[in-house]
Design an enzyme around this catalytic site. Sequence first.
Site, PDB file in Angstrom:
ATOM      1  N   SER A  86      45.378  -8.066   8.598  1.00 52.30           N
ATOM      2  CA  SER A  86      46.464  -7.461   7.818  1.00 52.30           C
ATOM      3  C   SER A  86      46.823  -8.365   6.639  1.00 52.30           C
ATOM      4  O   SER A  86      46.246  -9.435   6.448  1.00 52.30           O
ATOM      5  CB  SER A  86      47.699  -7.261   8.709  1.00 52.30           C
ATOM      6  OG  SER A  86      48.299  -8.520   9.013  1.00 52.30           O
TER       7      SER A  86
ATOM      8  N   SER B 290      49.734  -9.915   6.154  1.00 50.49           N
ATOM      9  CA  SER B 290      50.933 -10.714   6.417  1.00 50.49           C
ATOM     10  C   SER B 290      50.823 -12.154   5.930  1.00 50.49           C
ATOM     11  O   SER B 290      51.834 -12.838   5.792  1.00 50.49           O
ATOM     12  CB  SER B 290      51.260 -10.707   7.916  1.00 50.49           C
ATOM     13  OG  SER B 290      50.296 -11.434   8.646  1.00 50.49           O
TER      14      SER B 290
ATOM     15  N   LYS C  75      49.745 -17.057  11.736  1.00 50.24           N
ATOM     16  CA  LYS C  75      50.944 -17.326  10.939  1.00 50.24           C
ATOM     17  C   LYS C  75      50.979 -18.808  10.592  1.00 50.24           C
ATOM     18  O   LYS C  75      50.187 -19.610  11.072  1.00 50.24           O
ATOM     19  CB  LYS C  75      52.220 -16.967  11.721  1.00 50.24           C
ATOM     20  CG  LYS C  75      52.282 -15.545  12.258  1.00 50.24           C
ATOM     21  CD  LYS C  75      52.404 -14.495  11.186  1.00 50.24           C
ATOM     22  CE  LYS C  75      52.420 -13.092  11.794  1.00 50.24           C
ATOM     23  NZ  LYS C  75      52.368 -12.025  10.760  1.00 50.24           N
TER      24      LYS C  75
ATOM     25  N   SER D  61      55.821  -9.341   7.037  1.00 45.61           N
ATOM     26  CA  SER D  61      55.240 -10.088   8.149  1.00 45.61           C
ATOM     27  C   SER D  61      56.148  -9.973   9.360  1.00 45.61           C
ATOM     28  O   SER D  61      57.342 -10.288   9.299  1.00 45.61           O
ATOM     29  CB  SER D  61      55.065 -11.562   7.767  1.00 45.61           C
ATOM     30  OG  SER D  61      54.669 -12.327   8.890  1.00 45.61           O
TER      31      SER D  61
END
Length: 296
Positions: free
Chosen positions: A80, A82, A137, A244
Site C-alpha cells: 500500500s 502508507s 511502518k 496510514s
Amino acid sequence: MLSFINSAELFSLILTLATVITGGVFFLDKYRWQPQQEKETGVTDKEQTGWVAQARSMFPVLFAILIIRSFIIEPFQIPSGSMQPTLLPGDFIGVEKFAYGLHDPVFHKTLIPTGKPQRGDITVFIDPENPKIDLIKRIVGLPGDTVIYRDKTLYIKPACNGQKVCPAAYEVPKQFVGVTKFTELGTDLDEYKEHLGNVEHHILRDPNLPEMYSRYYQQPGSPVGEWVVPKGHYFAMGDNRDNSLDSRYWGFMPEQNLVGKATFIWISFTFNHNPDSSCPSWLPNGVRFNRIGAIH
C-alpha cells in the site's frame, strides 16, 4: 491453529517441516540405510533412485533457504501507499532478520539477542490487530517515550532512564519541501523533510484532511493524541501521515511481533490499474530501476 497464522508464518512452518523431514531422510540414508545396504550387497557407491534420492537432493537446498530466510534476509512486498514517499506500492524489499535478534522460524522466540529497534528504523512486524498479515511502518516511539501527535505535528518526550534531569518534550524538526505528485482522493499531498533522531526522511501530509482525533487509540490516563509507550512495546507510524493505519489508531506494537528491519529495495515494479486495460492489474508492466538500492 492455522487460522491464526499469516501467510509468511505458514510458509515458514511448511519450510521448516519440509527441511526436518528431508533432513531426517538424508541422515538416515547416509548413516544407516546405505551402510546396511552396502553390507548386505557388497556394492558401494550405488546411485540412489526414487523418493529417497529426491529427498536427499532437496535437503541442502531447503536447509539453505531456511537459514537465509529465518536468520538473514526475507523478501517483502510493499502492498500500500502508507509509507510513501519512502516506499511505493510495487517495491520489493529485503528485510534484515538478524537486526533485532535471531529467532526460531516457527515460534519466533529470541535465540540470540542482537539489537533493539532505534528511532527512525523502518520495521516489518505482525499486525497486532490481525496476526494474519504483516505491516511495515517507521519506529517513532521507544519504550518509555511519550509520543504526542497534535495538529499534524509530531512531538516526542524521550524516556527518562534514570537521568537526574529527564529529557523535555520536543517538536520533531521538519521542513516543507513542496507540493508533490502524490495524490489522495484528488488532493495533491504536501511533502516535508523530517529529522527523526539520527534519521532524515520525507513524509507526506494531506492539506485538506482534518486530523482524525475521534479515531485515535485512547490510552487510559492520557489525553487524546498523546501516548506513553509501555515497556516491551514500540510506537510505529507511516510516512504518509494522513493515509496510514498505525499506532495512532490501534495502539502499541509488541516487541515479539517484530519480523525485521527493512534495509534495501531489490526490485521495484509498476502495475497497470486501468480497469479498461486488457493487462491484469497484478501483472507488472514496468520496472523502476532508479529505486533499487538502500532505503533512505
